[in-house]
Design a protein around this motif. Structure first.
Motif: not given
Lengths: 452, 452
Positions: B147-174
């Motif tokens: 995620i971009d450092k300028k994102y709001t938390i809301e935007q970050a969660i939004e992006k996570l939802k989009h890529f939720s398959e990718l993020a299946e086994y993860l615990n961090y966003l970079y």
């Protein structure tokens, strides 16, 4: 390289700040370091600066410092700290770490420390110490957050916020029903993705893998490694959740088990590292060496029994180290395959018999190959065809027996719930040494008239 | 026990469903199993049922099945599958798993498979295969979310939802900046706890530990174990994020390294497990054994050099196995301490010299202890004081030398970036065998007139 320079620089800065008693500046530097690095700095520090170093850390920092020290170093820290702070520190430690620390103390010392702690903490610690060593109960942590399956996602997040300190290193919330039984897990990711009005039991994973408090830690490690978990819940008989084991603990378990396997396979003595004092290291290594000394004398007494044969044909002595060495080595090769194989796989009787049969074939193949090579060499070197055949046939038989012994003995030990790695150097080597010398000199004595 | 019965029951049910070609019912059963268990069921299945078993799985299930198979078994699956599905499967695999699979194939086969894949996938696979074996680049995965450092938390969660398959086994966003450089991490927990309007760079952890693509996998494992991470970002020179390595991969690395250490320390031959075919296992073990055969002959030829001494005093042969065995063993004890110590700790020159000095003291202590014991035994057994003193003083000297050799040789290898575990059985044992026999018979020859 860069990292190393940095470490030395930081060490110099820290010592200067301690000398000048600049607490705030000291704390600023510490804040930038990872717990492991703080522990490393502490260990490299001249002893006289240590009390002030510890005084400048707050209790949470002390807690994470302790996590990266050996038990002896931990006890040293407790001795340096004032009693009040020690107790505070003990109360804040993860209770599995605490149980590990306490298990190194005498019963009277444990009592003294426990009685100073808060009642609810002391109850937990006593319970953990009551589980057998190397059981899941000993390694479990109570730093997890449980939620009721009827909670909405919103309520779950609310509870997480309340207990956020507890949940620092976690990735799951554990879901229980009205009887406190474990019924599911929900990952933080699930919470982030779910609608805040749904209830937990709609989104939780129900097909959960858990372990019993009495499960061996090695089994727990196997499960976590197989399923790529980050943590696993620990339950008692009726499926009541009592703790969790996390993957960082599993890393420790796996490294410790590998070290123990090597210690036992090589008879290298328990728990010697770079910091062990010379006297302690010698004391830990000596039992094995003295055992091996007597085993060597057993071999010697077998040779003594065949003194007449050896006196008649001194050349027999030339091949002794080779035959004994090869038999011992093929035995430890098989042993290593069994011991390491059992780390990741389970064997039923059918598979065990198949393995023994395979090793028999392996023994025959390497036996025939090596026997042919050595027969030719012995014939060319010593000019005696009979000697060549005696050495070759002895090697064939001892290699087959050595291979089978190295497979069957650890499997039998495993069957009787003994760690097969104890069938190490000493046991397999003794058996193979004695058998190989008996066979070699036995065959040689049979053909003694033709050898002379 | 319960688990075992269940497994057998499930196997019977699955075979029946395959026989009856009941796809839906089969899939219902599979859905309840963990990927590891599906792989186990597949491996236990009679070969004739395997094609249908694979056909009934969907591609994601096939992907997780492959993760739990050995490379040979993976290749077998690819052969059974129709080409179109194979390619689909390869595209869905985590790219580090894919690189592992492909590295077992011939170049021409790799080319054939890669050219069938989508362009962007094939580019990634080629890049990973270009990194050296056992480097972080080979083990890293591209299944992470940035995620971009300028994102709001809301935007970050939004992006996570989009890529939720990718993020299946993860615990961090970079978190990356405008130049795509890695500047921080945010855990899912941080996201859950933060206010949705704050920006990512306000809550992210900035003090991040990352590794370079060329870092050795063993070093990565060391870092993750030290700091209790769940994953670690992999960057290229200018701090551009290119992948991550997760703790489940680290578990594999640590187990593999431990197995390799044991293989080398015991000269037990590479990569033999319970399923290895007898011919293959024999072929992998033979090189070591033949090497040891010749080493044994070198010892034999030393004995041959002292034939006159041995003929004069045959009793000298009785103590040969003991002296050679003990010297070899004290050497491997030291070797084990060094090899395993280097797994978790780094040594600078000062610490290395300190370690050698400690081992010297250890060698002297165990040397004196064992020498006294054996002198008394040899005197009592053979009735010769001179023989007792010859055996005792030989053992004293060989134990000291053996201990030092077992410490110095692996440290030198480590200094020259060679894995010290290769200083295994063969090297240390040869040196110690030869030295111990030379010293023993040398001393005996000096005192030969008094021994007779």
């Amino acid at each position: 390289m860069k990292e190393k320079i940095n470490k030395n620089k930081i060490a110099i800065v820290l010592i200067q700040l301690l000398k000048d008693a600049k607490k705030d500046a000291f704390r600023e530097v510490i804040k930038e370091l990872m717990p492991y690095d703080i522990a490393e700095q502490y260990n490299e520090l001249p002893v006289k600066h240590r009390p002030l170093f510890l005084e400048y850390l707050d209790v949470p920092q002390l807690t994470s410092l302790l996590r990266h020290l050996t038990r002896d170093e931990q006890l040293q820290v407790l001795r340096i700290l004032k009693p009040v702070r020690s107790v505070e520190l003990l109360e804040l430690m993860k209770n599995d770490d605490l149980a590990f620390l306490l298990s190194g103390l005498k019963d009277s010392q444990i009592e003294k420390l426990i009685t100073q702690m808060k009642h609810e903490e002391s109850v937990i610690v006593r319970r953990i110490l009551a589980y057998p060593e190397k059981s899941a109960g000993r390694k479990m942590s109570d730093r997890y957050v449980w939620i009721d399956k009827k909670y909405t996602i919103e309520q779950a997040i609310e509870k997480l916020k309340h207990f956020s300190e507890l949940a620092e290193y976690l990735n799951y919330l554990y879901v229980i029903d009205e009887h406190k039984k474990l019924v599911g897990v929900v990952s933080y990711r699930d919470l982030l993705l779910a609608d805040s009005k749904t209830t937990v039991d709609e989104i939780m994973t129900k097909n959960i893998v858990s372990v019993d408090v009495y499960t061996k830690q090695q089994e727990v490690a196997k499960l976590i490694a197989r399923h790529d978990f980050v943590s696993i819940p620990v339950v008692i008989e009726d499926n009541t959740l009592v703790g969790i084991i996390t993957v960082d603990d599993v890393l420790d378990i796996i490294m410790r088990e590998a070290d123990e396997d090597i210690e036992m396979l090589l008879a290298s003595g328990k728990a010697i590292d770079f910091k062990t004092k010379p006297l302690v290291a010698a004391y830990r290594r000596l039992p094995w060496l003295i055992l091996l000394l007597f085993i060597g004398l057993v071999s010697g007494s077998i040779i003594a029994k065949f003194e007449a044969t050896l006196e008649a044909v001194v050349a027999l002595a030339f091949f002794m180290p080779m035959i004994a060495g090869m038999t011992g080595n093929t035995g430890t090769q098989s042993l290593a395959v069994v011991v390491r194989g059992l780390v990741t796989e389970d064997l039923n009787t059918k598979q065990a018999i198949k393995l023994i049969f395979r090793e028999l074939i392996v023994g025959i193949i390497i036996g025939i190959t090596c026997a042919i090579i050595i027969s030719v060499i012995a014939y060319v070197w010593q000019g005696s065809l009979v000697l060549g055949l005696v050495v070759g046939s002895s090697l064939l038989i001892t290699l087959i027996i050595g291979t089978i012994a190295g497979t069957v003995i650890p499997l039998i030990l495993h069957k009787f719930k003994v760690d097969p790695a104890v069938a190490s150097g000493p046991l397999i080597t003794t058996i193979n040494d004695i058998l190989s010398l008996l066979i070699y000199f036995g065959i040689a004595t049979m053909f003694i008239s033709r050898l002379m």
